[in-house]
Scaffold this active site. Structure first.
Site, PDB file in Angstrom:
ATOM      1  N   LYS A  67      -9.065  -1.219   8.997  1.00 18.53           N
ATOM      2  CA  LYS A  67      -9.803  -0.225   8.218  1.00 18.53           C
ATOM      3  C   LYS A  67     -11.310  -0.463   8.227  1.00 18.53           C
ATOM      4  O   LYS A  67     -12.099   0.483   8.252  1.00 18.53           O
ATOM      5  CB  LYS A  67      -9.283  -0.176   6.779  1.00 18.53           C
ATOM      6  CG  LYS A  67      -7.829   0.284   6.685  1.00 18.53           C
ATOM      7  CD  LYS A  67      -7.324   0.297   5.258  1.00 18.53           C
ATOM      8  CE  LYS A  67      -5.851   0.700   5.206  1.00 18.53           C
ATOM      9  NZ  LYS A  67      -5.323   0.755   3.837  1.00 18.53           N
TER      10      LYS A  67
ATOM     11  N   ASP B  87      -7.194   6.168   0.468  1.00 19.01           N
ATOM     12  CA  ASP B  87      -6.473   5.129  -0.284  1.00 19.01           C
ATOM     13  C   ASP B  87      -6.858   5.130  -1.756  1.00 19.01           C
ATOM     14  O   ASP B  87      -6.013   4.942  -2.640  1.00 19.01           O
ATOM     15  CB  ASP B  87      -6.790   3.742   0.292  1.00 19.01           C
ATOM     16  CG  ASP B  87      -5.991   3.431   1.539  1.00 19.01           C
ATOM     17  OD1 ASP B  87      -4.921   4.038   1.739  1.00 19.01           O
ATOM     18  OD2 ASP B  87      -6.430   2.564   2.313  1.00 19.01           O
TER      19      ASP B  87
END
Length: 263
Positions: A63, A99
């Site tokens: 990420k 997220d």
């Protein structure tokens, strides 16, 4: 046909193809979503273009690497400096982070929270720490080593290693590490975890679809808990909304995506 994928290492466990393909089928979108195992995060951009993708999701441990390779980063991903959703827009790679919002929806069932302890210091931990703080919840970060704590200390978070941490009461303990995903490891030493659980009110593991050693310890403690399924669903809906350029209502996306969890 538009092509989408998820990048990660490991990746065989990911439910994302099932989730997104269920949405595409239900909404009659000519698209297909696959898994892409990627061991070297520095090659993410290269592989994205080589596969002719229109968008992608990114999971552990890439990420932060995804953030570095975007042409443009939008929304909360600017602050987090970690990207889990990529969209191709006029030839440019645009990065988002779903997220954070997904996690905040997932923890609503725990009721009002004052503080939380995040285990791990990767891209997911970054997203959750920012989301929690923006939601009025004070996060602390606990990691094995100092190496990844610089971001959190710079952002003004309380961040410690196992060696300089003293257990205290927390409303929620959050495992963001990959411990238990493909092994039988705990995210922190057992004695420390046992002490923390005796002081705390609830726990969540962002890993989904299996009973990790962390979740087994939570069950033994008797604390309220959940795995990462609710977070996965919530962030997936937001990602699909971005993939489909906002042409479909989020509720229309959530229905088939949620149904895919029973397949």
């Amino acid at each position: 046909m538009r092509l989408f994928s998820i990048f990660g290492d490991p990746i065989s466990h990911s439910r994302s193809p099932l989730m997104h393909n269920s949405v595409f089928k239900t909404l009659n979108v000519c698209a297909c979503y696959s898994r892409t195992h990627l061991s070297d995060g520095a090659k993410l951009r290269e592989v994205f273009y080589a596969k002719g993708l229109s968008g992608a999701n990114v999971t552990v441990p890439h990420k932060e690497a995804a953030y570095e390779q975007c042409d443009e980063v939008r929304g909360i991903a600017h602050t987090i400096k970690a990207v889990n959703t990529l969209v191709l827009e006029e030839g440019k790679l645009i990065g988002y982070n779903t997220d954070a919002d997904g996690f905040m929806r997932a923890i609503e069932s725990f009721g009002p929270l004052q503080n939380a302890l995040i285990l791990g210091a990767g891209g997911t931990a970054r997203a959750l720490s920012i989301a929690l703080r923006q939601g009025g919840i004070t996060p602390s970060i606990l990691n094995r080593s100092h190496k990844r704590l610089e971001y959190f200390l710079t952002e003004g978070f309380d961040a410690c290693t196992w060696d300089d941490f003293t257990a205290a009461p927390y409303d929620l303990i959050i495992n963001t590490t990959s411990a238990g995903l493909n092994d039988n490891e705990l995210p922190i030493p057992r004695l420390l975890l046992t002490e923390l659980l005796s002081l705390s009110k609830g726990a969540i593991d962002v890993i989904y679809g299996k009973e990790t050693p962390f979740l087994r310890e939570i069950k033994i403690s008797g604390l309220p808990y959940k795995d990462g399924s609710d977070m996965l669903l919530a962030q997936g809906v937001l990602a699909s909304y971005l993939f489909l350029e906002g042409k479909f209502d989020k509720d229309a996306i959530e229905i088939p995506m949620k149904q895919s969890f029973s397949l």
